[in-house]
Design a protein around this motif. Structure first.
Motif, PDB file in Angstrom:
ATOM      1  N   PRO A  83       0.806  -1.223   0.000  1.00  0.00           N
ATOM      2  CA  PRO A  83       0.000   0.000   0.000  1.00  0.00           C
ATOM      3  C   PRO A  83       0.837   1.271   0.000  1.00  0.00           C
ATOM      4  N   GLY A  84       1.824   1.298   0.820  1.00  0.00           N
ATOM      5  CA  GLY A  84       2.613   2.509   0.910  1.00  0.00           C
ATOM      6  C   GLY A  84       3.272   2.863  -0.413  1.00  0.00           C
ATOM      7  N   GLN A  85       3.813   1.837  -1.035  1.00  0.00           N
ATOM      8  CA  GLN A  85       4.470   2.040  -2.322  1.00  0.00           C
ATOM      9  C   GLN A  85       3.504   2.599  -3.354  1.00  0.00           C
ATOM     10  N   THR A  86       2.331   1.985  -3.366  1.00  0.00           N
ATOM     11  CA  THR A  86       1.349   2.382  -4.353  1.00  0.00           C
ATOM     12  C   THR A  86       1.036   3.860  -4.237  1.00  0.00           C
ATOM     13  N   ALA A  87       0.924   4.260  -2.996  1.00  0.00           N
ATOM     14  CA  ALA A  87       0.559   5.648  -2.799  1.00  0.00           C
ATOM     15  C   ALA A  87       1.683   6.573  -3.222  1.00  0.00           C
ATOM     16  N   ALA A  88       2.880   6.112  -2.968  1.00  0.00           N
ATOM     17  CA  ALA A  88       4.003   6.962  -3.302  1.00  0.00           C
ATOM     18  C   ALA A  88       4.083   7.195  -4.809  1.00  0.00           C
ATOM     19  N   GLN A  89       3.776   6.179  -5.564  1.00  0.00           N
ATOM     20  CA  GLN A  89       3.801   6.326  -7.023  1.00  0.00           C
ATOM     21  C   GLN A  89       2.516   5.711  -7.581  1.00  0.00           C
ATOM     22  N   PRO A  90       1.427   6.428  -7.449  1.00  0.00           N
ATOM     23  CA  PRO A  90       0.107   5.845  -7.642  1.00  0.00           C
ATOM     24  C   PRO A  90      -0.109   5.213  -9.009  1.00  0.00           C
ATOM     25  N   SER A  91       0.668   5.529  -9.981  1.00  0.00           N
ATOM     26  CA  SER A  91       0.428   4.884 -11.255  1.00  0.00           C
ATOM     27  C   SER A  91       1.692   4.984 -12.068  1.00  0.00           C
ATOM     28  N   ALA A  92       1.635   4.348 -13.203  1.00  0.00           N
ATOM     29  CA  ALA A  92       2.740   4.517 -14.116  1.00  0.00           C
ATOM     30  C   ALA A  92       2.653   5.881 -14.775  1.00  0.00           C
ATOM     31  N   ALA A  93       1.613   6.588 -14.421  1.00  0.00           N
ATOM     32  CA  ALA A  93       1.441   7.913 -14.992  1.00  0.00           C
ATOM     33  C   ALA A  93       2.665   8.741 -14.717  1.00  0.00           C
TER      34      ALA A  93
ATOM     35  N   ASN B 196     -14.842   5.380   6.293  1.00  0.00           N
ATOM     36  CA  ASN B 196     -13.462   4.917   6.405  1.00  0.00           C
ATOM     37  C   ASN B 196     -13.034   4.345   5.063  1.00  0.00           C
ATOM     38  N   PHE B 197     -11.858   4.733   4.620  1.00  0.00           N
ATOM     39  CA  PHE B 197     -11.308   4.212   3.370  1.00  0.00           C
ATOM     40  C   PHE B 197     -10.143   3.268   3.690  1.00  0.00           C
ATOM     41  N   HIS B 198     -10.264   2.021   3.248  1.00  0.00           N
ATOM     42  CA  HIS B 198      -9.157   1.077   3.449  1.00  0.00           C
ATOM     43  C   HIS B 198      -8.622   0.637   2.098  1.00  0.00           C
ATOM     44  N   TYR B 199      -7.351   0.898   1.866  1.00  0.00           N
ATOM     45  CA  TYR B 199      -6.764   0.448   0.610  1.00  0.00           C
ATOM     46  C   TYR B 199      -6.676  -1.073   0.605  1.00  0.00           C
ATOM     47  N   ALA B 200      -7.115  -1.717  -0.473  1.00  0.00           N
ATOM     48  CA  ALA B 200      -7.093  -3.178  -0.534  1.00  0.00           C
ATOM     49  C   ALA B 200      -5.998  -3.701  -1.450  1.00  0.00           C
TER      50      ALA B 200
ATOM     51  N   CYS C 148      -6.379  -0.074 -11.665  1.00  0.00           N
ATOM     52  CA  CYS C 148      -7.188   0.548 -10.617  1.00  0.00           C
ATOM     53  C   CYS C 148      -6.567   0.339  -9.248  1.00  0.00           C
ATOM     54  N   LEU C 149      -6.865   1.286  -8.367  1.00  0.00           N
ATOM     55  CA  LEU C 149      -6.620   1.113  -6.946  1.00  0.00           C
ATOM     56  C   LEU C 149      -7.953   0.728  -6.330  1.00  0.00           C
ATOM     57  N   VAL C 150      -7.911  -0.282  -5.477  1.00  0.00           N
ATOM     58  CA  VAL C 150      -9.153  -0.791  -4.909  1.00  0.00           C
ATOM     59  C   VAL C 150      -9.228  -0.403  -3.432  1.00  0.00           C
ATOM     60  N   PHE C 151     -10.350   0.187  -3.061  1.00  0.00           N
ATOM     61  CA  PHE C 151     -10.559   0.568  -1.662  1.00  0.00           C
ATOM     62  C   PHE C 151     -11.829  -0.082  -1.119  1.00  0.00           C
ATOM     63  N   ASP C 152     -11.775  -0.482   0.143  1.00  0.00           N
ATOM     64  CA  ASP C 152     -12.996  -0.901   0.828  1.00  0.00           C
ATOM     65  C   ASP C 152     -13.526   0.285   1.615  1.00  0.00           C
ATOM     66  N   LEU C 153     -14.814   0.497   1.494  1.00  0.00           N
ATOM     67  CA  LEU C 153     -15.446   1.629   2.161  1.00  0.00           C
ATOM     68  C   LEU C 153     -16.396   1.145   3.241  1.00  0.00           C
ATOM     69  N   THR C 154     -16.249   1.674   4.439  1.00  0.00           N
ATOM     70  CA  THR C 154     -17.213   1.357   5.490  1.00  0.00           C
ATOM     71  C   THR C 154     -17.699   2.664   6.099  1.00  0.00           C
TER      72      THR C 154
ATOM     73  N   GLY D  84     -19.016  -1.234   0.937  1.00  0.00           N
ATOM     74  CA  GLY D  84     -18.533  -2.109  -0.120  1.00  0.00           C
ATOM     75  C   GLY D  84     -17.189  -1.670  -0.644  1.00  0.00           C
ATOM     76  N   ARG D  85     -16.991  -1.880  -1.940  1.00  0.00           N
ATOM     77  CA  ARG D  85     -15.672  -1.695  -2.520  1.00  0.00           C
ATOM     78  C   ARG D  85     -15.771  -0.720  -3.692  1.00  0.00           C
ATOM     79  N   ILE D  86     -14.764   0.126  -3.834  1.00  0.00           N
ATOM     80  CA  ILE D  86     -14.720   0.994  -5.011  1.00  0.00           C
ATOM     81  C   ILE D  86     -13.400   0.793  -5.749  1.00  0.00           C
ATOM     82  N   TRP D  87     -13.465   0.915  -7.065  1.00  0.00           N
ATOM     83  CA  TRP D  87     -12.282   0.810  -7.924  1.00  0.00           C
ATOM     84  C   TRP D  87     -11.991   2.211  -8.467  1.00  0.00           C
ATOM     85  N   ILE D  88     -10.740   2.644  -8.312  1.00  0.00           N
ATOM     86  CA  ILE D  88     -10.337   3.987  -8.726  1.00  0.00           C
ATOM     87  C   ILE D  88      -9.306   3.864  -9.850  1.00  0.00           C
ATOM     88  N   GLU D  89      -9.572   4.479 -10.995  1.00  0.00           N
ATOM     89  CA  GLU D  89      -8.537   4.429 -12.036  1.00  0.00           C
ATOM     90  C   GLU D  89      -7.348   5.279 -11.577  1.00  0.00           C
ATOM     91  N   ASP D  90      -6.141   4.850 -11.932  1.00  0.00           N
ATOM     92  CA  ASP D  90      -4.983   5.415 -11.259  1.00  0.00           C
ATOM     93  C   ASP D  90      -4.317   6.570 -12.012  1.00  0.00           C
TER      94      ASP D  90
END
Ligand SMILES: [Zn+2]
Length: 619
Positions: free
Chosen positions: A45-55, A193-197, A207-213, A225-231
C-alpha cells in the motif's frame, strides 16, 4: 436491376452469416467467462501511494483523459491520504458535472425460481423506464404510466435503495439507480473509512481498490462495499456493495455499478447489476431476483421544443427536383407519409428511445435487402432500419422505416431469426399497411419525452397482423433464409416456453405485442416445422440472454454490435435464454475507445457483402 441469381445470393448469405456468427453463439456466457483480469498486487500500500500509477507526470496524462479543471496545478498524490482526497474531489466534480443532465434509466428485473434442471430461472418480471434528474437529489420521472403514483414517489425518495417489507417486495425503480454514486451528499472522511485493498486491472485500466465502510454514527443508508479507482485521474470506475444500517421497514439490494470513460475527464455511470437470492438447500431468504439497470441519453437535450430553433435543418426545405411542380395525388400521399416518418424518428431520437442511424442499421438493412432482392420487391423508397434503445422485445414500422428494439436483437440466436423478425415488418410495408400518417401534423410531436408512449403508437389491427405474417413466411421461403428457418422456429418455441413468465419483457410500448396472454402470436407458424426444443442439447441455442449483442453508448446513444469471442457452453444452465446477467464491460480510457468515426470506418465489411449485389440505400 436488383435481380440476382439464387446461387450467388446463397454464397453471399454465407458470408453475411459468418459475420453475424461472431456474435451468434455463446454470448450467454459473458458473466462466467469475462475475466476481470485480476492482477496480483505487486506493490505494498505505501508504495502504491508513493507512485500511484505509471502515470509519468500530470502533464503527460492530461491531454485526453483529464478534465480541464482537474489538470490545473495538481501534482500526483504521494500518500494514500492524498489519493483519497483526490477521489473525493473527483466524485464531487462528477456529481456537479452531471447535475444539469437527465439521462434515461431503464431497469429490467426478473424474479427467480429454482428449476431442478436449469437452476434459477425467471418466474415473473418487472420493467421500469424513466428520466433521471441529477440536479439536487436523485429523482426520476417515468415513461411508463404507473398505478398509484404520488404516495409511492415519496416512499421512493425515503427508501433510497430499498424495498419495503410491508408492501410485499414492491420494487422501487429509483432504488436500482441509486448506486450511480457512492453517496450523493456525504461522500467524505467524516462519514466513511477508506481502506486500501489492492491494485487490479479492470479491462485496460489499472485501478486502486478501496474498501469503504460507513463510520459508526454516519446514519442509515450509507454505502458499504468496494470501489475501484482508475490510477491516472482517480475517478471511481466501479462500485460494488450495498447500503448499511437498513431501517426497520426497508431492505437494501446488493449492487455492482460500472462507469465508462466516454468523454474526456469523466467516467459516467452506465450499468448497474443487482441480484438477491440464496438457492442453497434450506435457505430462508425468499427474495430472489436479478436486475439490470442501464443509463443512457446523458447528452440528450433536457429542454423544451424551443431548443430545436438552434437545430433547424435547412436541407429539409430545399426542393431539388428538376421540374418543380405540384405533387400528383399519389406522390403527395407518399411525401406526406415520409413527413410523418421523419417526424416520428426525430422525436423518438430526441426522447432517447431511438439510437442515431449507424452500423447496426446497416446489418439489419443487409438482411432486408436480401429478402427484397430475392422476392423482386421494388419499393418507391428504400426501406430503412433503426434500433430502439430499450430492452422489451418489440418491432414496428413507420412509413418505410423498420424499428427493432435493442433487447430483441440481443436475444435472437442468428441471422435466420433476425430475417424472420424483419420480414414481418417488411411485409407490412409491402402490403401498404401504413400507420402513423397523423404524425405528419407537427403539433402531434409537441409532447414531453415522458409522454412518448402515450402520444405515439403503431399497433396494427389483427387482420393486418395475420396478413403480414402470411406474406412474411412467403417472402422468407423465397429468400436466402429459406433453409435457415429452423432456428427461427426454435426461437419461437423458446419464446413460447418462457412467455408466461416474461410479460414485462414482452410488453410492447409502441408496436404490436409478439405474444398475447402468454402465447406467441407473431410468426407462430414457423414453430411447426422447427425441431423439438431441448434445453439439454448444448448445440441447440434457441435464444440468447439479454445484453450480449448490442452495445449502447450511454453518452450519445449510438449502438454497435458487440465483438466478443464466443465462449463454449458447458451445461444447459449456460444458455440463459431471455435472462439478465451481470455486467462485465471491458473498461478502457477515453482515448482508447473507438470514436464514432472509427466504428463507422470499420463497418463497411457488413455492407460490402451486398454492395455489389444491390444498389443499397445510403442515408
Ligand atoms: Zn405487425
Amino acid at each position: 436491376m436488383r435481380r440476382v441469381g439464387r446461387d450467388v445470393m446463397s454464397n453471399r448469405n454465407w458470408i453475411i452469416l459468418a459475420l453475424l456468427a461472431v456474435t451468434m453463439t455463446a454470448v450467454a456466457q459473458q458473466p462466467a467467462s469475462a475475466p476481470q483480469n485480476p492482477q496480483p498486487a505487486t506493490a505494498a500500500p505505501g508504495q502504491t501511494a508513493a507512485q500511484p500509477s505509471a502515470a509519468p507526470s500530470g502533464q503527460a496524462q492530461s491531454d485526453q483523459s483529464q478534465s480541464p479543471q482537474a489538470q490545473a496545478n495538481l501534482a500526483p498524490p504521494t500518500t494514500m491520504d492524498q489519493v483519497v482526497d483526490r477521489v473525493i474531489m473527483r466524485e464531487k466534480e462528477l456529481i456537479k458535472f452531471l447535475s444539469p443532465r437527465t439521462p434515461i434509466v431503464e431497469t429490467y428485473l426478473q424474479n427467480l425460481t429454482q428449476d431442478p434442471q436449469l437452476g434459477p430461472i425467471p418466474q415473473d418480471d418487472h420493467y421500469f423506464l424513466g428520466r433521471m434528474d441529477l440536479s439536487d437529489s436523485i429523482d426520476r420521472s417515468d415513461y411508463l404510466q404507473e398505478k398509484g403514483k404520488g404516495e409511492g414517489e415519496g416512499m421512493e425518495k425515503r427508501l433510497l435503495g430499498g424495498l419495503t417489507k410491508k408492501f410485499k417486495f414492491q420494487y422501487q425503480p429509483l432504488g436500482f439507480s441509486w448506486m450511480i454514486f457512492a453517496d450523493r451528499n456525504d461522500f467524505d472522511r467524516q462519514h466513511y473509512n477508506f481502506h486500501y485493498a489492492r491494485r487490479e486491472f479492470l479491462g485496460d485500466v489499472r485501478c486502486l481498490v478501496f474498501d469503504l465502510t460507513p463510520k459508526k454514527d454516519a446514519g442509515h443508508g450509507r454505502f458499504l462495499g468496494r470501489i475501484w479507482i482508475e490510477d491516472q485521474d482517480f475517478n471511481i470506475v466501479r462500485l460494488n456493495g450495498t447500503y448499511a444500517h437498513a431501517s426497520r421497514n426497508s431492505y437494501y439490494y446488493h449492487m455492482d455499478s460500472w462507469r465508462l470513460n466516454l468523454i474526456p475527464g469523466y467516467w459516467v455511470p452506465a450499468y448497474i447489476y443487482s441480484e438477491e437470492g440464496d438457492f442453497t438447500a434450506g435457505a430462508k431468504n425468499k427474495i430472489a431476483f436479478k436486475a439490470q439497470t442501464r443509463m443512457w441519453g446523458y447528452n440528450l437535450k433536457a429542454g423544451t421544443p424551443n431548443d430545436e430553433l438552434t437545430n433547424i435543418r435547412v436541407d429539409s426545405v430545399k426542393d431539388d427536383t428538376p421540374t418543380a411542380q405540384d405533387a400528383t395525388p399519389l406522390a403527395a400521399e407518399r411525401e406526406w407519409q415520409q413527413q410523418a416518418e421523419d417526424n416520428v424518428l426525430e422525436r423518438l431520437e430526441r426522447a432517447g428511445l431511438l439510437a442515431p442511424a449507424g452500423d447496426v442499421d446497416k446489418i439489419l438493412q443487409t438482411v432486408v435487402n436480401n429478402i427484397e432482392i430475392t422476392n423482386n420487391i421494388e419499393l418507391p423508397r428504400p426501406v430503412r432500419t433503426r434500433v430502439l434503445t430499450t430492452s422489451p422485445l418489440e418491432t414496428f414500422s413507420v412509413g418505410n422505416t423498420i424499428v427493432v428494439s435493442r433487447g430483441l436483437i440481443d436475444v435472437l440466436p442468428d441471422e435466420g431469426s433476425l430475417a424472420m423478425v424483419l420480414s414481418h415488418e417488411l411485409a407490412h410495408i409491402v402490403l401498404g399497411h401504413n400507420l402513423g400518417s397523423q404524425f405528419a401534423f407537427s403539433d402531434r410531436m409537441l409532447f414531453s419525452d415522458e409522454g412518448t408512449y402515450q402520444n405515439l403508437g403503431f399497433k396494427h389491427i389483427p387482420e393486418e397482423e395475420a396478413a403480414a405474417d402470411k406474406k412474411a413466411v412467403e417472402m422468407l421461403k423465397a429468400s436466402p433464409y429459406a433453409q435457415k428457418l429452423d432456428s427461427a422456429g426454435l426461437f419461437i418455441k423458446a419464446l413460447q416456453k418462457r412467455a408466461p413468465q416474461l410479460s414485462a419483457l414482452l410488453q410492447a410500448h409502441l408496436g404490436n405485442n409478439i405474444t398475447e396472454n402468454g402465447t406467441v402470436t407473431r410468426m407462430a407458424q414457423l414453430a411447426n416445422s422447427a425441431p423439438a426444443l431441448d434445453w439439454n442439447k448444448l448445440d441447440q441455442i434457441a435464444a440468447l440472454p439479454l445484453g450480449g449483442r448490442v452495445k449502447l453508448n450511454p453518452w450519445d446513444d449510438r449502438v454497435e454490435i458487440v465483438k466478443a469471442q464466443p465462449v463454449a457452453i458447458t451445461s444447459a444452465r449456460d444458455k440463459m435464454p431471455f435472462e439478465v446477467t451481470p455486467f462485465f464491460p471491458r473498461l478502457s480510457r477515453y482515448s482508447a475507445v473507438s470514436t464514432p468515426a472509427a466504428t463507422t470506418a470499420a463497418a463497411p465489411t457488413a455492407t460490402a457483402t451486398t454492395a455489389d449485389a444491390n444498389p443499397a440505400p445510403t442515408n
